[in-house]
Each structure stands twice: as C-alpha cells, then as structure tokens.
Design an enzyme around this catalytic site. Structure first.
Site, PDB file in Angstrom:
ATOM      1  N   CYS A 133       0.847  -1.204   0.000  1.00  0.00           N
ATOM      2  CA  CYS A 133       0.000   0.000   0.000  1.00  0.00           C
ATOM      3  C   CYS A 133       0.882   1.254   0.000  1.00  0.00           C
ATOM      4  O   CYS A 133       1.632   1.466  -0.946  1.00  0.00           O
ATOM      5  CB  CYS A 133      -0.982  -0.032   1.165  1.00  0.00           C
ATOM      6  SG  CYS A 133      -2.321   1.172   1.003  1.00  0.00           S
ATOM      7  N   HIS A 193      -4.069  -4.913  -0.033  1.00  0.00           N
ATOM      8  CA  HIS A 193      -3.626  -5.419   1.263  1.00  0.00           C
ATOM      9  C   HIS A 193      -3.665  -6.942   1.251  1.00  0.00           C
ATOM     10  O   HIS A 193      -4.732  -7.521   1.474  1.00  0.00           O
ATOM     11  CB  HIS A 193      -4.515  -4.866   2.378  1.00  0.00           C
ATOM     12  CG  HIS A 193      -4.269  -3.424   2.652  1.00  0.00           C
ATOM     13  ND1 HIS A 193      -3.292  -2.991   3.513  1.00  0.00           N
ATOM     14  CD2 HIS A 193      -4.836  -2.306   2.143  1.00  0.00           C
ATOM     15  CE1 HIS A 193      -3.272  -1.674   3.535  1.00  0.00           C
ATOM     16  NE2 HIS A 193      -4.205  -1.231   2.708  1.00  0.00           N
ATOM     17  N   GLU A 236      -2.756  -8.964   3.424  1.00  0.00           N
ATOM     18  CA  GLU A 236      -3.139  -9.484   4.745  1.00  0.00           C
ATOM     19  C   GLU A 236      -4.644  -9.415   4.969  1.00  0.00           C
ATOM     20  O   GLU A 236      -5.146  -9.929   5.961  1.00  0.00           O
ATOM     21  CB  GLU A 236      -2.373  -8.735   5.848  1.00  0.00           C
ATOM     22  CG  GLU A 236      -2.842  -7.321   6.153  1.00  0.00           C
ATOM     23  CD  GLU A 236      -2.331  -6.246   5.192  1.00  0.00           C
ATOM     24  OE1 GLU A 236      -1.842  -6.599   4.088  1.00  0.00           O
ATOM     25  OE2 GLU A 236      -2.431  -5.050   5.541  1.00  0.00           O
TER      26      GLU A 236
END
Lengths: 196, 252
Positions: free
Chosen positions: A76, A178, A180
C-alpha cells in the site's frame, strides 16, 4: 526470515497476525544493524504518503533501503514510497521505480477512495503471483495510485483508469492492495514472497 | 471490476454474539470469532461487529474482541458501538480493526468525524446513520431508531462526507426487521448524492432483495444480520444469484 521495516506509519497488527497464522517467521527492523539479520523485507504503510516518507527519512534508513539487494515488498503506502514522487503531499519518494503516485481523477460514478475487492491481472510471469489465478480479487483502500508502466507494472487493476496493482524491478516488489486482508489469494501472495 | 460487497453484521455483548445464531455446525454459536471465521470461509467480503457492551470495561472488551478477530480472519472488518473519542479509535486500530463505525457520537459531536479522519485517514471512518420517515421526511434517529433528532438524513450524510467520513452505513429503521427489502428509493438518492461508498442496511429478507438493491441503487455493499445468522440465505447461493444477474461479486 522477513524483516518488517518500522518507521511509525500505521499499525501492523493485521500483517503480523497473518504471518503468524501462515507460520512465516518475521522480526522488526528499526536500525541499520537490524537489516542484516533478515533475508527479505516488508515495508508496510497506511495513511498519508508524504508524511510516511518524512517518517522514513527520520529513521535514517533511506540510503540502506535504496541499496537493498534482497527481496523487498512494499505494501500500500509502503509501495508508493518506492516510486519517484507522490501527489499526496507533493513529496519526493525513494525513487527506486521511476514512476509517479497520482491521485485518482474525478469520474462520474467512481467513488474515491477506491474501496473494496477488485480484480488483479498479473501481466508478467513472476513467482510473487504463483498459484493465483489471473483476475483474482484483492482488497484495496486507497485514493492515490501508481501509474501504469509497461516496464515496471507486474499486475494491473482497472479503476477509472488502468493502474499498477503491483510493481516489480529486480529485487523490489510492491502491491497496492492489502494481501493481509485479501482472503486466501492474499495469503498465497505472502507465502510466495516468503520463498521468492 | 470493483465487486459489490456482502457484509454480515454481528451484534456482540461482553465478547459474545447476542442475536440467536442457528446455522452450520458451530461448536460455539456465541463465539464471534468462530462465527466470523465461518462467514469468511463462506465468502463474506467484510464483517461488521456492533458491540453493545455497556460496562466500564467496554473498551478493553472491544480491544480483546478485535485482536481475536484480526488473528483469525483474513478479510477486512469494522467495529462499532460506543466509540466516543480518539483514544477509543486508536486502541481499536492498534488491535487490528480496519475501520470503525460511529453513529450517535457523531450526531452529538460532528467534529468527532473530522478528528478521526485527520488522525487515522478517511478510510478508517464509517459513519452509521439510522433513519426513519417522519411526516414524509427521512430523519436521523438515535438509540436504535427510538429517538428522533432534528437532522434530515440526506443533509446529515452530506455533512458527514464533507467532514471526512470514508463510508456511509445507512440503515432504514422502517425497513429493518421487516424482511420486505431495502429502502431502495432512499438508498438511490443517497448513493447518487455522495462520492464515498454506501452500505445498504435494513430489510433484507431474500436473495432478490440483494439483486434489487444493487440493480436499482448501485450502492457499494449490502449488510444483513438475521437472514445470514439463521441460514435463510447462504452467501455462496447469494453470490451465485448476483453473478447470474450480472452483478460483479468476488469469487472465493
């Protein structure tokens, strides 16, 4: 083992929780000495890109980061730091990639921030996207994007225009989404990076 | 294309889900983490937790919940309920929450939206708005729809956007619990008036209601609770039907 470069930009609980869940070892990088203990690095980041760059400069690690020759993944805003310049704060960045971070233009019926799950199309053969079908959805939240560039774009996404969802140059990688927070495909990408 | 999002909402009190849950083979239907994991496996795109804990320990309870969820779940989630100040939000962000949702605290103190957006970025701040029609006008309500305010709904939403809301979660209290469909008229009006994502809430009773809300209003996401908790709508079936209707959804 992955070294997570800490410079005070955003919380990394979700990232470390995901690495824990996947059994990927990691540690924290605060100083130049810490860098040597790891064989790859993640540069995380959320928030304002210009402010993030200032914080990174305060660590004194900028020359060392630019000179890294081990696999390094920016996530990001951590990816936007790798570019030459960001319109967010009109800031000079690390200039590892000679491309720009731009604000999404206004466009009818396209909301900003670009929020949600969008399709990512890998355009090059690279182990970072191994076992991830072309066109898989990843989770994005951002108002600034990295311009599309044939030389550096590893994967693209379409929103208002075609932009770099992922960039790659030598040992440097970046992802705008992202991983994650991107379900099983995101987990696969992080696993891929841990063995790249 | 950017996918439309499907968001189950879980009500949590003292770390336990409170509305009855009657589906799949959960070992512990009151465990919000297990329920959340189950939804993420089914293909939910995001989760919202509304914490209604009312004790002095509430912030600690919420932080524990958020940490437990962030450890287990690989999709984004929002936490709302009783967030009144920057310190609440900061604790939840550091525990792994992707977004927070504020409702009555923002109505009482609109500057809280500016403060949160400046401190954490607009992407972190959802403003939840409960609306009910009074004398033909949509009026913002507090306390689960029981307490009318003086604010007109669309005006308040535009103010919230200009102050830094990153997303609007709009619940029609007239439709909530009816299972008769979303308030598509209002949602369309709001969605065309703002340039931030809108989450539709209140009234979902069938798969067709989700098709209707996306086709008729073009909102970004739709939220529901009981139809998911009781297994009346299974998320894979819902997404299949949306796809059949040419609505872009995420494949799991």
């Amino acid at each position: 083992m992955i070294g997570i470069i800490r410079y005070g930009a955003g919380n990394i609980f979700s990232l470390t929780a995901t690495l824990d869940r996947l059994g990927i070892a990691y540690g924290m990088v605060y100083t130049e000495d810490d860098l040597e203990q790891y064989d790859r690095y993640i540069i995380p980041g959320v928030g304002h890109a210009g402010a993030a760059m200032q914080k990174l400069e305060h660590t004194g690690l900028v020359p060392q980061i630019k000179a890294l020759n081990k696999p390094t993944l920016g996530i990001c805003v951590g990816m936007q730091l790798l570019t030459a310049h960001s319109e967010e704060g009109d800031a000079e960045m690390l200039d590892i990639f000679p491309v720009k971070t731009l604000h999404f233009p206004q466009a009818e019926s396209f909301k900003v921030p670009h929020t949600g799950w969008n399709q990512v199309f890998a355009e090059k053969d690279n182990p970072l996207f191994a076992n991830i079908p072309v066109g898989s959805h990843f989770y994005f939240v951002h108002s600034y994007f990295i311009e599309y560039d044939e030389a550096y774009t590893l994967a693209s996404t379409n929103y208002i225009n075609k932009f770099s969802a992922s960039i790659w140059h030598n040992n440097f990688y970046g992802v705008q989404f992202h991983p994650e927070k991107s379900g099983t495909h995101g987990e696969t990408l992080l696993k891929n990076f841990s063995t790249i | 294309m950017l996918a439309k999002r499907i968001i189950p909402c879980l009500d949590v009190k003292d770390g336990r889900t409170v509305k009855g849950v009657n589906f799949v083979d959960l070992r512990d239907a009151g465990d919000p983490v297990e329920l959340a994991w189950n939804y993420s496996q089914q293909g939910a795109d995001e989760l919202v937790f509304l914490d209604i804990t009312a004790t002095v320990e509430r912030r600690k309870t919420m932080v524990e919940l958020v940490k437990a969820v962030a450890r287990q779940i690989n999709i984004p989630f929002t936490i709302g309920g009783g967030i009144n100040e920057i310190a609440d939000a900061d604790a939840l962000l550091n525990a792994g929450a992707d977004k927070i949702s504020i409702n009555s605290a923002a109505v009482r103190n609109p500057a809280l939206i500016d403060e949160l957006a400046n401190a954490f970025g607009v992407q972190f701040v959802i403003v939840a708005v409960d609306t009910r029609v009074m004398d033909g006008k949509n009026i913002v309500h507090l306390n689960g729809g029981r307490l009318p305010t003086e604010k007109q709904t669309l005006n308040w939403i535009l103010e919230a956007e200009s102050r830094g809301a990153g997303e609007i979660l709009l619940t029609s209290m007239d439709h909530d619990g009816t299972k008769a469909g979303f308030d598509n008229g209002l949602l369309k009006q709001v969605n065309s008036a703002v340039n931030i994502p809108v989450i539709a809430s209140g009234g979902a009773g069938s798969v067709q209601h989700f098709v209707d809300v996306f086709q008729q209003t073009n909102v970004d996401a739709a939220l529901a609770a009981s139809v998911f908790h009781y297994g009346e709508i299974l998320i894979p079936d819902l997404k299949r039907e949306l796809r059949t209707n040419n609505i872009e959804v995420r494949e799991v």
